[in-house]
Design an enzyme around this catalytic site. Structure first.
Site, mmCIF file in Angstrom:
data_model
loop_
_atom_site.group_PDB
_atom_site.id
_atom_site.type_symbol
_atom_site.label_atom_id
_atom_site.label_comp_id
_atom_site.label_asym_id
_atom_site.label_seq_id
_atom_site.Cartn_x
_atom_site.Cartn_y
_atom_site.Cartn_z
ATOM 1 N N PRO A 23 -52.408 4.079 18.400
ATOM 2 C CA PRO A 23 -52.068 4.135 19.834
ATOM 3 C C PRO A 23 -50.586 4.370 20.111
ATOM 4 C CG PRO A 23 -53.688 2.423 19.446
ATOM 5 C CD PRO A 23 -53.305 2.934 18.080
ATOM 6 N N ASN A 24 -49.699 3.684 19.394
ATOM 7 C CA ASN A 24 -48.274 3.832 19.684
ATOM 8 C C ASN A 24 -47.800 5.268 19.462
ATOM 9 O OD1 ASN A 24 -45.620 2.577 20.307
ATOM 10 N ND2 ASN A 24 -45.175 3.342 18.235
ATOM 11 N N ARG A 33 -69.486 31.623 26.171
ATOM 12 C CA ARG A 33 -69.701 32.955 25.636
ATOM 13 C C ARG A 33 -70.543 33.802 26.584
ATOM 14 N NH1 ARG A 33 -65.986 31.971 23.046
ATOM 15 N NH2 ARG A 33 -65.621 32.193 20.822
ATOM 16 N N GLY A 37 -61.196 32.051 24.780
ATOM 17 C CA GLY A 37 -60.194 32.690 23.944
ATOM 18 C C GLY A 37 -60.618 34.074 23.528
ATOM 19 N N ARG A 38 -61.234 34.181 22.346
ATOM 20 C CA ARG A 38 -61.514 35.474 21.731
ATOM 21 C C ARG A 38 -62.290 36.486 22.585
ATOM 22 N NH1 ARG A 38 -63.213 32.320 16.373
ATOM 23 N NH2 ARG A 38 -63.716 30.872 18.074
ATOM 24 N N LYS A 68 -53.767 28.266 27.682
ATOM 25 C CA LYS A 68 -53.875 27.152 26.729
ATOM 26 C C LYS A 68 -53.115 27.506 25.448
ATOM 27 C CE LYS A 68 -57.561 26.015 24.123
ATOM 28 N NZ LYS A 68 -57.091 25.610 22.789
ATOM 29 N N THR A 109 -66.905 21.707 19.961
ATOM 30 C CA THR A 109 -67.986 22.635 20.322
ATOM 31 C C THR A 109 -68.465 23.484 19.135
ATOM 32 O OG1 THR A 109 -66.304 24.196 21.064
ATOM 33 C CG2 THR A 109 -67.295 22.808 22.742
ATOM 34 N N ASP A 116 -52.934 22.030 23.952
ATOM 35 C CA ASP A 116 -54.132 21.494 23.279
ATOM 36 C C ASP A 116 -53.799 21.155 21.821
ATOM 37 O OD1 ASP A 116 -56.770 20.906 22.614
ATOM 38 O OD2 ASP A 116 -57.348 23.018 22.393
ATOM 39 N N LEU A 117 -53.106 20.021 21.642
ATOM 40 C CA LEU A 117 -52.718 19.633 20.272
ATOM 41 C C LEU A 117 -53.640 18.558 19.705
ATOM 42 C CD1 LEU A 117 -48.818 19.702 20.685
ATOM 43 C CD2 LEU A 117 -50.364 21.511 19.900
ATOM 44 N N LYS A 118 -54.560 18.071 20.506
ATOM 45 C CA LYS A 118 -55.604 17.120 20.073
ATOM 46 C C LYS A 118 -55.033 15.968 19.257
ATOM 47 C CE LYS A 118 -59.190 20.706 19.951
ATOM 48 N NZ LYS A 118 -58.368 21.930 19.990
ATOM 49 N N PHE A 119 -54.257 15.132 19.928
ATOM 50 C CA PHE A 119 -53.658 13.982 19.247
ATOM 51 C C PHE A 119 -54.741 13.036 18.729
ATOM 52 C CE2 PHE A 119 -50.088 14.539 22.554
ATOM 53 C CZ PHE A 119 -49.425 15.447 21.746
ATOM 54 N N ASP A 169 -54.182 9.535 16.406
ATOM 55 C CA ASP A 169 -53.335 8.701 15.536
ATOM 56 C C ASP A 169 -53.391 7.277 16.088
ATOM 57 O OD1 ASP A 169 -51.207 7.852 13.772
ATOM 58 O OD2 ASP A 169 -50.506 9.926 13.715
ATOM 59 N N GLN A 229 -68.408 29.078 17.401
ATOM 60 C CA GLN A 229 -68.857 28.132 18.429
ATOM 61 C C GLN A 229 -70.356 27.871 18.270
ATOM 62 O OE1 GLN A 229 -66.920 26.494 20.280
ATOM 63 N NE2 GLN A 229 -65.071 27.705 20.632
#
Ligand SMILES: O=c1ccn([C@@H]2O[C@H](COP(=O)(O)O)[C@@H](O)[C@H]2O)c(=O)[nH]1
Length: 247
Positions: free
Chosen positions: A69-70, A188, A217-218, A35, A126, A62-65, A67, A197
Site C-alpha cells: 500500500p505505501n 473489437r 489500441g491496435r 492512453k 481482458t 495505465d501503469l497498473k500499480f 505493490d 484479447q
C-alpha cells in the site's frame, strides 16, 4: 452529456515519442483521451505524458500499480502530480492498497489545486479466459464471479471505477453504484483482429451494455488509416449509446 468521441480512449502502445505523436496527430480529432501504458512510458518516461497534456489532450496513464500500500500510495501521488486524468492499479493488490492510492491521489490533487484523477482498478485482464484464470493464475470460480468480487472491493476501497471486459459490464452495473466508472478494453469491431484479447465485444455492444469509456489500441493504431478506423468505431459507439438511451 459525453459524446461517443469523448468516451473513446486510444491506446498509444508504441516505442517512441515520434510514433506516439504521429498517432495523436492522426486521431486527435477522433477520440477523447490518449492512453499511455508501460511500453511507451518505459521507453520515453513522463515526457510524453506531459507533452500530450500540453497539446490539450487528457491522458490515461495505465501503469497498473501492484505493490504494498505505501509504495502504491506514493506512486499515485507522483502520477497525480503529472496531471493525468486517469490511472490504474490492480484490484488484486487489495482493499488497503486501493484505499491508500485513492486517498493519496485526492490529497495530492487538493494540494496542487488540480482535478482528482479517476483511479481505476484492473479486475481480471481482458486477455484471460476461464482456463488461464483457474489453471495458471490459480483463482477459483468463474471469470465473472472474480471480476464482480474485485469490483465490489474496489468500490468499497473508494476508487472511482474499474477496468473490466465488456462482457462483465452489465453484472458490474447491477452490483455497483451508478457513478462507479467502467472502462473497457477488449473492444473489437467485427472488421478487426482479436489479437491477444480473449473477452471481447464490438464497440456497439460495449456501449449498449453500459460502458463509460472504451479503450481501443491496435484496431486503430495498426490500421492503414487510423483516423478513419477511429471514426468508424465512434459511429458504432453512437449506435450503442442510442440503444442505451432507448432502454
Ligand atoms: O484488462 C486489460 C487492461 C488493460 N488493457 C490495455 O488496453 C489496451 C488494449 O489494446 P488493444 O490493442 O486494443 O488490444 C492495451 O494498452 C492494454 O494494455 C487491456 O487490454 N486489458
Amino acid at each position: 452529456m459525453q459524446t461517443a468521441k469523448d468516451r473513446l480512449i486510444v491506446a498509444l502502445d508504441v516505442d517512441s515519442r515520434e510514433e506516439a505523436l504521429a498517432i495523436v496527430q492522426a486521431v486527435g480529432k477522433n477520440c477523447g483521451t490518449f492512453k499511455i501504458g508501460m511500453q511507451l512510458h518505459n521507453s520515453v518516461g513522463f515526457a510524453i505524458t506531459e507533452e500530450i497534456i500540453a497539446l490539450g489532450y487528457p491522458v490515461f496513464l495505465d501503469l497498473k500499480f501492484h505493490d504494498i500500500p505505501n509504495t502504491v500510495a506514493k506512486a499515485s501521488a507522483v502520477v497525480t502530480g503529472k496531471s493525468v486524468s486517469m490511472f490504474t492499479l490492480h484490484a488484486s493488490g487489495g482493499k488497503s492498497m486501493m484505499a491508500r492510492a485513492a486517498e493519496e491521489a485526492k490529497q495530492k490533487a487538493s494540494t496542487m489545486n488540480k482535478d482528482i484523477p479517476l483511479v481505476l482498478a484492473v479486475t481480471i485482464l481482458t486477455s484471460m479466459n476461464q482456463k488461464t484464470l483457474n489453471e495458471e493464475v490459480g483463482m477459483d470460480g468463474s471469470v465473472e464471479h472474480n471480476v464482480l468480487r474485485l469490483a465490489k472491493v474496489a468500490e468499497e476501497a473508494g476508487v472511482g471505477g474499474v477496468v473490466a471486459s465488456p462482457q462483465e459490464i452489465s453484472l458490474i452495473r447491477q452490483a455497483c453504484s451508478e457513478n462507479f466508472k467502467i472502462v473497457t478494453p477488449g473492444v473489437r469491431p467485427l472488421w478487426a483482429d482479436a489479437n491477444d484479447q480473449a473477452r471481447t465485444m464490438t464497440p456497439e455492444e460495449a456501449m449498449t451494455a453500459g460502458a463509460d469509456y472504451l479503450v481501443v489500441g491496435r484496431p486503430i493504431t495498426a490500421s492503414a488509416n487510423p483516423a478513419e478506423s477511429a471514426q468508424k468505431i465512434i459511429e458504432e459507439m453512437e449506435k450503442g449509446l442510442q440503444q442505451r438511451q432507448l432502454r
